[in-house]
Motif scaffolding. Structure first.
Motif, PDB file in Angstrom:
ATOM      1  N   VAL A  17       0.982  -1.170  -0.009  1.00  0.00           N
ATOM      2  CA  VAL A  17      -0.114  -0.067   0.023  1.00  0.00           C
ATOM      3  C   VAL A  17       0.873   1.135  -0.066  1.00  0.00           C
ATOM      4  O   VAL A  17       2.031   1.087   0.434  1.00  0.00           O
ATOM      5  CB  VAL A  17      -1.006  -0.001   1.174  1.00  0.00           C
ATOM      6  N   THR A  18       0.451   2.336  -0.534  1.00  0.00           N
ATOM      7  CA  THR A  18       1.240   3.646  -0.407  1.00  0.00           C
ATOM      8  C   THR A  18       0.288   4.675   0.100  1.00  0.00           C
ATOM      9  O   THR A  18      -0.870   4.681   0.254  1.00  0.00           O
ATOM     10  CB  THR A  18       1.548   4.094  -1.805  1.00  0.00           C
ATOM     11  N   LEU A  19       1.420   5.770   0.392  1.00  0.00           N
ATOM     12  CA  LEU A  19       0.530   7.121   0.976  1.00  0.00           C
ATOM     13  C   LEU A  19       1.498   7.919   0.512  1.00  0.00           C
ATOM     14  O   LEU A  19       2.589   7.734   0.441  1.00  0.00           O
ATOM     15  CB  LEU A  19       0.128   7.072   2.387  1.00  0.00           C
ATOM     16  N   ALA A  20       1.286   9.337   0.786  1.00  0.00           N
ATOM     17  CA  ALA A  20       2.233  10.536   0.475  1.00  0.00           C
ATOM     18  C   ALA A  20       2.283  11.280   1.527  1.00  0.00           C
ATOM     19  O   ALA A  20       1.315  11.543   2.298  1.00  0.00           O
ATOM     20  CB  ALA A  20       1.944  11.254  -0.772  1.00  0.00           C
ATOM     21  N   THR A  21       3.368  12.104   1.971  1.00  0.00           N
ATOM     22  CA  THR A  21       3.433  13.188   2.933  1.00  0.00           C
ATOM     23  C   THR A  21       4.704  13.978   2.515  1.00  0.00           C
ATOM     24  O   THR A  21       5.452  13.839   1.690  1.00  0.00           O
ATOM     25  CB  THR A  21       3.714  12.303   4.182  1.00  0.00           C
ATOM     26  N   ALA A  22       4.637  15.315   3.299  1.00  0.00           N
ATOM     27  CA  ALA A  22       5.458  16.331   2.789  1.00  0.00           C
ATOM     28  C   ALA A  22       6.737  16.180   3.755  1.00  0.00           C
ATOM     29  O   ALA A  22       6.817  15.592   4.959  1.00  0.00           O
ATOM     30  CB  ALA A  22       4.806  17.582   3.223  1.00  0.00           C
ATOM     31  N   GLU A  23       7.998  16.207   3.094  1.00  0.00           N
ATOM     32  CA  GLU A  23       9.232  16.309   3.744  1.00  0.00           C
ATOM     33  C   GLU A  23       9.224  17.369   4.742  1.00  0.00           C
ATOM     34  O   GLU A  23       9.938  17.050   5.990  1.00  0.00           O
ATOM     35  CB  GLU A  23      10.092  16.489   2.766  1.00  0.00           C
ATOM     36  N   LYS A  24       8.799  18.303   4.707  1.00  0.00           N
ATOM     37  CA  LYS A  24       8.700  19.618   5.639  1.00  0.00           C
ATOM     38  C   LYS A  24       7.947  19.339   7.015  1.00  0.00           C
ATOM     39  O   LYS A  24       7.999  20.161   7.778  1.00  0.00           O
ATOM     40  CB  LYS A  24       8.616  20.954   5.156  1.00  0.00           C
ATOM     41  N   HIS A  25       7.086  18.290   6.825  1.00  0.00           N
ATOM     42  CA  HIS A  25       6.372  17.862   8.102  1.00  0.00           C
ATOM     43  C   HIS A  25       7.135  17.548   9.250  1.00  0.00           C
ATOM     44  O   HIS A  25       8.026  16.516   8.836  1.00  0.00           O
ATOM     45  CB  HIS A  25       5.194  17.248   7.892  1.00  0.00           C
ATOM     46  N   PRO A  26       7.252  18.196  10.513  1.00  0.00           N
ATOM     47  CA  PRO A  26       8.242  17.742  11.406  1.00  0.00           C
ATOM     48  C   PRO A  26       8.074  16.212  11.789  1.00  0.00           C
ATOM     49  O   PRO A  26       9.152  15.552  12.509  1.00  0.00           O
ATOM     50  CB  PRO A  26       7.953  18.494  12.727  1.00  0.00           C
ATOM     51  N   TRP A  27       7.118  15.436  11.789  1.00  0.00           N
ATOM     52  CA  TRP A  27       7.161  14.305  12.474  1.00  0.00           C
ATOM     53  C   TRP A  27       6.342  13.106  11.432  1.00  0.00           C
ATOM     54  O   TRP A  27       6.310  12.017  11.799  1.00  0.00           O
ATOM     55  CB  TRP A  27       6.416  14.123  13.769  1.00  0.00           C
ATOM     56  N   LEU A  28       5.652  13.282  10.521  1.00  0.00           N
ATOM     57  CA  LEU A  28       4.851  12.419   9.712  1.00  0.00           C
ATOM     58  C   LEU A  28       5.888  11.278   8.871  1.00  0.00           C
ATOM     59  O   LEU A  28       5.644  10.149   8.934  1.00  0.00           O
ATOM     60  CB  LEU A  28       4.198  13.061   8.812  1.00  0.00           C
ATOM     61  N   ARG A  64       6.557   2.682  11.053  1.00  0.00           N
ATOM     62  CA  ARG A  64       5.536   1.784  10.770  1.00  0.00           C
ATOM     63  C   ARG A  64       5.717   0.696   9.888  1.00  0.00           C
ATOM     64  O   ARG A  64       4.982  -0.025   9.214  1.00  0.00           O
ATOM     65  CB  ARG A  64       4.019   2.429  10.520  1.00  0.00           C
ATOM     66  N   GLY A  65       6.942   1.062   9.054  1.00  0.00           N
ATOM     67  CA  GLY A  65       7.393  -0.027   8.136  1.00  0.00           C
ATOM     68  C   GLY A  65       7.193   0.682   6.710  1.00  0.00           C
ATOM     69  O   GLY A  65       7.343  -0.054   5.760  1.00  0.00           O
ATOM     70  N   TYR A  66       7.038   1.758   6.188  1.00  0.00           N
ATOM     71  CA  TYR A  66       6.759   2.481   5.019  1.00  0.00           C
ATOM     72  C   TYR A  66       8.123   2.947   4.901  1.00  0.00           C
ATOM     73  O   TYR A  66       8.879   3.184   5.460  1.00  0.00           O
ATOM     74  CB  TYR A  66       5.640   3.808   5.223  1.00  0.00           C
ATOM     75  N   GLU A  67       8.273   2.808   3.397  1.00  0.00           N
ATOM     76  CA  GLU A  67       9.826   3.283   2.733  1.00  0.00           C
ATOM     77  C   GLU A  67       9.434   4.132   1.567  1.00  0.00           C
ATOM     78  O   GLU A  67       8.325   4.143   1.029  1.00  0.00           O
ATOM     79  CB  GLU A  67      10.434   2.187   2.423  1.00  0.00           C
ATOM     80  N   ARG A  68      10.349   5.325   1.679  1.00  0.00           N
ATOM     81  CA  ARG A  68      10.261   6.023   0.690  1.00  0.00           C
ATOM     82  C   ARG A  68      10.647   5.363  -0.735  1.00  0.00           C
ATOM     83  O   ARG A  68      11.574   4.894  -1.132  1.00  0.00           O
ATOM     84  CB  ARG A  68      11.079   7.271   0.865  1.00  0.00           C
ATOM     85  N   LEU A 106       5.294   6.864  -0.165  1.00  0.00           N
ATOM     86  CA  LEU A 106       5.785   6.021   0.795  1.00  0.00           C
ATOM     87  C   LEU A 106       4.973   4.646   0.187  1.00  0.00           C
ATOM     88  O   LEU A 106       3.835   4.437   0.064  1.00  0.00           O
ATOM     89  CB  LEU A 106       5.527   6.296   2.000  1.00  0.00           C
ATOM     90  N   ARG A 107       5.747   3.631   0.488  1.00  0.00           N
ATOM     91  CA  ARG A 107       5.171   1.928   0.326  1.00  0.00           C
ATOM     92  C   ARG A 107       5.480   1.073   1.700  1.00  0.00           C
ATOM     93  O   ARG A 107       6.294   1.276   2.182  1.00  0.00           O
ATOM     94  CB  ARG A 107       5.894   1.382  -0.860  1.00  0.00           C
TER      95      ARG A 107
END
Length: 182
Positions: free
Chosen positions: A121-132, A139-143, A159-160
């Motif tokens: 499964v995938t999801l996306a998030t911002a690099e500038k967010h301090p903790w996401l 949790r095992g997600y990788e860029r 992320l996957r």
């Protein structure tokens, strides 16, 4: 932990989901990230429920967390060939108690792996967010892909998380074969 229930959101859940998402996305608004969920109103939440699979975790009959599995026509799904999650939010009153992790784990295992038969499964998030990013990586997600949407958010990361290793290896070989023949 009170009584916990995992289920699909229904239209009547929309007002509560607006509260949960708005309260959970305060950091997103403070960072001026252009994420639709950060400014979601009742109409947008109702549309999300109708157009996608919006899951909720209830604690003692109160929605505490939510995450949405997008439809197959999502651009991130097209990029990776994998299901895409968005609009993950935990009511601040329930944060730090494992409810968000429980909801993500339930969706990853019961929906992504078991029902859809997807290898990851995938999801996306911002690099500038301090903790996401660190939270998802724990949790095992990788860029797997970095991109700039050109809207001022800066670098975003797709992320996957692999939920079935054997199936993922077959999926990867098939994608490589399709790329080579296409």
């Amino acid at each position: 932990m009170g009584e916990v229930i995992f289920r699909l959101a229904e239209k009547q859940d929309a007002p509560r989901l607006v509260e949960v998402i708005y309260d959970a996305y305060v950091t997103i608004r403070d960072l001026n990230l252009h994420w639709p969920a950060a400014h979601a109103n009742l109409g947008l939440v109702e549309e999300n429920i109708a157009d996608n699979e919006c899951f909720v975790l209830e604690v003692d009959h109160r929605v505490a967390a939510t995450v949405t599995l997008t439809r197959a026509d999502n651009p991130m799904t097209a990029l990776s060939g994998l299901p895409f999650l968005k609009w993950f939010a935990v009511d601040p009153a329930y944060q730090g108690k494992g409810y968000g992790a429980n909801l993500l784990g339930w969706v990853e295992e019961n929906i992504i792996r078991d029902r859809l038969g997807a290898p990851a499964v995938t999801l996306a998030t911002a690099e500038k967010h301090p903790w996401l990013l660190p939270m998802y990586e724990r949790r095992g997600y990788e860029r797997i892909h970095a991109f700039d949407p050109g809207n001022g958010d800066g670098t975003m990361h797709l992320l996957r998380k692999i939920v079935d290793r054997g199936l993922y290896e077959r999926f990867s070989r098939q994608r490589i074969g399709q790329a080579a023949s296409g």
